[in-house]
Design an enzyme around this catalytic site. Sequence first.
Site, PDB file in Angstrom:
ATOM      1  N   ASP A  88      18.493   3.284  -5.987  1.00  0.00           N
ATOM      2  CA  ASP A  88      18.188   3.138  -7.409  1.00  0.00           C
ATOM      3  C   ASP A  88      19.492   2.969  -8.171  1.00  0.00           C
ATOM      4  O   ASP A  88      20.536   3.501  -7.775  1.00  0.00           O
ATOM      5  CB  ASP A  88      17.362   4.317  -7.939  1.00  0.00           C
ATOM      6  N   ASP A 177      11.107   9.312 -15.189  1.00  0.00           N
ATOM      7  CA  ASP A 177      12.219  10.167 -14.768  1.00  0.00           C
ATOM      8  C   ASP A 177      12.287  11.334 -15.736  1.00  0.00           C
ATOM      9  O   ASP A 177      12.751  11.202 -16.869  1.00  0.00           O
ATOM     10  CB  ASP A 177      13.510   9.337 -14.790  1.00  0.00           C
ATOM     11  N   GLU A 179      13.693  15.086 -16.033  1.00  0.00           N
ATOM     12  CA  GLU A 179      14.621  16.018 -15.395  1.00  0.00           C
ATOM     13  C   GLU A 179      15.447  16.723 -16.462  1.00  0.00           C
ATOM     14  O   GLU A 179      15.123  16.672 -17.644  1.00  0.00           O
ATOM     15  CB  GLU A 179      15.513  15.282 -14.397  1.00  0.00           C
TER      16      GLU A 179
END
Length: 286
Positions: A88, A177, A179
């Site tokens: 990624d 995503d 986090e």
Amino acid sequence: MKRSRRHRAATLAAAAATLLAATTAGAAPSTASSGAPHPTDHAQRAGIARGGDAFMGWSQDSTTAAPTQKQAADASTLAAATQTPGIDVSKWQGNVDWASYWSQGKKFAYVKATEGTTYQNPYFAQQYNGSYNVGMVRGSYHFALPDNSSGTAQADWFVDHGGGWSADGKTLPGVLDIEYDPYGATCYGLSQAAMTSWIAAFTSRYKARTGRDAVIYSTTSWWTTCTGNTSQFGATNPLWIARYNTTPGTLPAGWSYYTFWQYSDNPVDQDYFNGDLAGLQRLALG
């Protein structure tokens, strides 16, 4: 993890940390009057100098505590299956030499598309189209800022700026995503219930717009702290677990297996799809 080895970012990380430390010394993480977020000290040491700089796995730590015997056995069982390698990338990799990664056996790539409701990766077109053109199965991801705007608004921003999906067999569903906050409090100032609701709003809107369930990228520690380890998404959304170690470790509640595993960032973020190439292509097709 306090990462300085990210490709093309080591010098920038040091310079950014020095500059921003001088201008924000003694101050708590805050947002400027223009609305631009200020990175935390931890984020600055990872090379994040301003809003938009965040990347998948920015806070990962490869020196986590050793798993218990049961955890190690469970992880070994998961990791025993055929794994398909990929990477990624984000703006930090710039124009990527995709032919080189293809020759190394990388079969898929995920590319950062957006962050919040204002940022777009300036290298997105080269990275997203370049990976596709060499033969990789590709997808895109959105770095969530749950304190910035609603999950619905961020899903729309993502879909409208690179996060769409098509049934061409080479486009993977988009990734949320979610986090550690590089600009402030670990859980973005949200309660566990509010965070769960935010994720639900994003994933619901993404599915309404694309017909696919978004992949959720996170760590077990963040998920437990900030959602109360909810199992709400395990039956619908594929899991991308982040853990820089030899095993993926204990998974968040609701998931009995991972779909993707980010296991290293050296020399670029390294990932596995939990299955063979045919399985990866089935995921792309939906």
